[in-house]
Design a protein around this motif. Structure first.
Motif, PDB file in Angstrom:
ATOM      1  N   ARG A   1      -5.825  14.978  -6.035  1.00  0.00           N
ATOM      2  CA  ARG A   1      -6.985  16.280  -6.948  1.00  0.00           C
ATOM      3  C   ARG A   1      -7.035  17.429  -5.576  1.00  0.00           C
ATOM      4  O   ARG A   1      -6.982  17.902  -5.621  1.00  0.00           O
ATOM      5  N   LYS A   2      -6.678  16.869  -4.143  1.00  0.00           N
ATOM      6  CA  LYS A   2      -7.153  17.695  -3.873  1.00  0.00           C
ATOM      7  C   LYS A   2      -6.482  18.572  -3.277  1.00  0.00           C
ATOM      8  O   LYS A   2      -6.471  19.420  -2.598  1.00  0.00           O
ATOM      9  N   GLN A   3      -4.877  18.352  -3.372  1.00  0.00           N
ATOM     10  CA  GLN A   3      -3.621  18.557  -3.238  1.00  0.00           C
ATOM     11  C   GLN A   3      -3.116  19.785  -3.754  1.00  0.00           C
ATOM     12  O   GLN A   3      -3.790  20.705  -4.068  1.00  0.00           O
ATOM     13  N   ARG A   4      -4.162  19.781  -5.903  1.00  0.00           N
ATOM     14  CA  ARG A   4      -3.830  20.434  -5.904  1.00  0.00           C
ATOM     15  C   ARG A   4      -4.976  21.740  -6.143  1.00  0.00           C
ATOM     16  O   ARG A   4      -4.717  22.565  -6.733  1.00  0.00           O
ATOM     17  N   HIS A   5      -5.997  21.337  -5.700  1.00  0.00           N
ATOM     18  CA  HIS A   5      -7.247  22.263  -6.137  1.00  0.00           C
ATOM     19  C   HIS A   5      -6.667  23.069  -4.470  1.00  0.00           C
ATOM     20  O   HIS A   5      -7.334  24.550  -4.850  1.00  0.00           O
ATOM     21  N   MET A   6      -6.107  22.440  -3.552  1.00  0.00           N
ATOM     22  CA  MET A   6      -6.285  23.751  -2.565  1.00  0.00           C
ATOM     23  C   MET A   6      -4.701  24.928  -3.184  1.00  0.00           C
ATOM     24  O   MET A   6      -5.396  25.520  -2.485  1.00  0.00           O
TER      25      MET A   6
ATOM     26  N   MET B   1       0.761  -1.247  -0.103  1.00  0.00           N
ATOM     27  CA  MET B   1      -0.053  -0.219   0.289  1.00  0.00           C
ATOM     28  C   MET B   1       1.116   1.270  -0.148  1.00  0.00           C
ATOM     29  O   MET B   1       0.893   2.150  -0.225  1.00  0.00           O
ATOM     30  N   TYR B   2       1.758   0.802   0.712  1.00  0.00           N
ATOM     31  CA  TYR B   2       2.650   2.387   1.371  1.00  0.00           C
ATOM     32  C   TYR B   2       3.561   2.532  -0.371  1.00  0.00           C
ATOM     33  O   TYR B   2       4.045   3.937  -1.133  1.00  0.00           O
ATOM     34  N   TYR B   3       4.250   1.574  -0.655  1.00  0.00           N
ATOM     35  CA  TYR B   3       5.230   1.506  -2.194  1.00  0.00           C
ATOM     36  C   TYR B   3       4.091   1.979  -3.636  1.00  0.00           C
ATOM     37  O   TYR B   3       4.387   2.988  -4.531  1.00  0.00           O
ATOM     38  N   VAL B   4       2.592   1.925  -3.456  1.00  0.00           N
ATOM     39  CA  VAL B   4       1.432   1.797  -4.694  1.00  0.00           C
ATOM     40  C   VAL B   4       1.318   3.949  -4.379  1.00  0.00           C
ATOM     41  O   VAL B   4       1.274   4.651  -4.837  1.00  0.00           O
ATOM     42  N   ALA B   5       1.279   4.422  -2.902  1.00  0.00           N
ATOM     43  CA  ALA B   5       0.864   5.875  -2.692  1.00  0.00           C
ATOM     44  C   ALA B   5       2.261   6.398  -3.316  1.00  0.00           C
ATOM     45  O   ALA B   5       1.907   7.400  -3.603  1.00  0.00           O
ATOM     46  N   PHE B   6       3.138   5.426  -3.009  1.00  0.00           N
ATOM     47  CA  PHE B   6       4.831   6.997  -2.903  1.00  0.00           C
ATOM     48  C   PHE B   6       4.851   6.662  -4.475  1.00  0.00           C
ATOM     49  O   PHE B   6       5.456   8.170  -4.853  1.00  0.00           O
ATOM     50  N   LYS B   7       4.372   5.735  -5.205  1.00  0.00           N
ATOM     51  CA  LYS B   7       4.717   5.579  -6.818  1.00  0.00           C
ATOM     52  C   LYS B   7       3.615   6.656  -7.863  1.00  0.00           C
ATOM     53  O   LYS B   7       4.049   7.444  -8.722  1.00  0.00           O
ATOM     54  N   ILE B   8       2.999   6.659  -7.201  1.00  0.00           N
ATOM     55  CA  ILE B   8       2.058   7.848  -7.670  1.00  0.00           C
ATOM     56  C   ILE B   8       2.072   9.311  -7.056  1.00  0.00           C
ATOM     57  O   ILE B   8       2.017  10.423  -7.984  1.00  0.00           O
ATOM     58  N   LEU B   9       2.632   9.307  -4.935  1.00  0.00           N
ATOM     59  CA  LEU B   9       2.760  10.946  -4.431  1.00  0.00           C
ATOM     60  C   LEU B   9       4.107  11.411  -5.128  1.00  0.00           C
ATOM     61  O   LEU B   9       4.773  12.463  -4.999  1.00  0.00           O
ATOM     62  N   ASN B  10       4.774  10.614  -4.792  1.00  0.00           N
ATOM     63  CA  ASN B  10       6.228  10.712  -4.537  1.00  0.00           C
ATOM     64  C   ASN B  10       6.793  12.270  -3.502  1.00  0.00           C
ATOM     65  O   ASN B  10       7.803  13.012  -3.701  1.00  0.00           O
ATOM     66  N   ASN B  11       5.899  11.553  -2.443  1.00  0.00           N
ATOM     67  CA  ASN B  11       6.491  12.162  -1.731  1.00  0.00           C
ATOM     68  C   ASN B  11       6.296  11.254  -0.299  1.00  0.00           C
ATOM     69  O   ASN B  11       4.891  10.629  -0.381  1.00  0.00           O
ATOM     70  N   VAL B  12       6.738  11.109   0.858  1.00  0.00           N
ATOM     71  CA  VAL B  12       6.970  10.548   1.900  1.00  0.00           C
ATOM     72  C   VAL B  12       5.742  10.713   2.831  1.00  0.00           C
ATOM     73  O   VAL B  12       4.679   9.308   3.013  1.00  0.00           O
ATOM     74  N   THR B  13       5.840  12.002   3.458  1.00  0.00           N
ATOM     75  CA  THR B  13       4.307  12.232   3.862  1.00  0.00           C
ATOM     76  C   THR B  13       3.360  12.333   3.550  1.00  0.00           C
ATOM     77  O   THR B  13       2.488  11.316   4.350  1.00  0.00           O
ATOM     78  N   TRP B  14       2.912  12.197   2.523  1.00  0.00           N
ATOM     79  CA  TRP B  14       1.993  12.232   1.162  1.00  0.00           C
ATOM     80  C   TRP B  14       1.465  10.600   1.704  1.00  0.00           C
ATOM     81  O   TRP B  14       0.166  10.028   1.181  1.00  0.00           O
ATOM     82  N   ALA B  15       2.249   9.923   0.962  1.00  0.00           N
ATOM     83  CA  ALA B  15       2.346   8.700   0.900  1.00  0.00           C
ATOM     84  C   ALA B  15       2.106   7.891   2.404  1.00  0.00           C
ATOM     85  O   ALA B  15       1.167   6.859   2.131  1.00  0.00           O
ATOM     86  N   GLU B  16       2.612   8.662   2.957  1.00  0.00           N
ATOM     87  CA  GLU B  16       1.922   7.823   4.353  1.00  0.00           C
ATOM     88  C   GLU B  16       0.805   7.836   5.067  1.00  0.00           C
ATOM     89  O   GLU B  16      -0.228   7.271   5.032  1.00  0.00           O
ATOM     90  N   ASP B  17       0.072   9.218   4.285  1.00  0.00           N
ATOM     91  CA  ASP B  17      -1.215   9.662   5.072  1.00  0.00           C
ATOM     92  C   ASP B  17      -2.338   8.921   4.310  1.00  0.00           C
ATOM     93  O   ASP B  17      -3.553   8.827   4.654  1.00  0.00           O
ATOM     94  N   VAL B  18      -1.577   9.034   2.637  1.00  0.00           N
ATOM     95  CA  VAL B  18      -2.614   8.109   1.995  1.00  0.00           C
ATOM     96  C   VAL B  18      -2.735   6.802   2.668  1.00  0.00           C
ATOM     97  O   VAL B  18      -3.862   5.587   2.346  1.00  0.00           O
TER      98      VAL B  18
END
Length: 164
Positions: free
Chosen positions: A77-82, A20-37
């Motif tokens: 999408r949420k980050q882009r919108h914010m 799950m973490y690997y998939v999130a990190f591959k999409i987000l390229n950000n450690v903190t965001w990947a942990e949150d996701v």
């Protein structure tokens, strides 16, 4: 003292938490965001765990990956919108009362930049994203974003000099 048996959800969690973490990190390229996701996706998996028949199976793995991917995309999408909302605030005011003449010239010049250059500059300079994070948000390669930022700075410099 005897250990309590693991629940099916715990088995699924232990089997797929790193994926799950690997998939999130591959999409987000950000450690903190990947942990949150990963944490958010885990909650969604738990809420919809009735969809999983066998805790460690190809079906469970697909389910976990799809939930994580969709959660990561929603997060982007949420980050882009914010960021877009705060960018409007950053560039929005163009009245002489709110800033000096020089600041007004900079804002007007900035608004005249091509969309991609303006977005890359705002994401990197105003939002504080790295080139890699900006590339992820914009859907471009890192090298393209670096060129957009560099050329955007140069175009902005030229536009400001013309107004002086």
């Amino acid at each position: 003292m005897a250990e309590r048996p693991q629940s099916n959800f715990e088995k699924t969690y232990l089997a797929y938490k790193n994926l799950m973490y690997y998939v999130a990190f591959k999409i987000l390229n950000n450690v903190t965001w990947a942990e949150d996701v990963t944490a958010e996706a885990l909650c969604k998996v738990y809420q919809n765990y009735h969809c999983v028949q066998v805790p460690v199976s190809a079906q469970a793995k697909r389910f976990v990956v799809v939930v994580t991917e969709r959660t990561a995309i929603d997060y982007l999408r949420k980050q882009r919108h914010m960021c877009a909302l705060s960018l409007d605030e950053a560039v929005g005011s163009t009245t002489p009362d709110s800033a000096g003449e020089e600041a007004l010239n900079i804002r007007l010049s900035f608004q005249r930049l091509p969309h991609d250059n303006r977005t890359a500059l705002l994401l990197s300079c105003y939002c504080g994203l790295t080139a890699k994070e900006t590339a992820s948000v914009m859907g471009f390669s890192v090298s393209k974003v670096e060129k957009l930022i560099s050329r955007g700075k140069e175009k902005l410099r030229v536009l400001i000099e013309r107004q002086d």
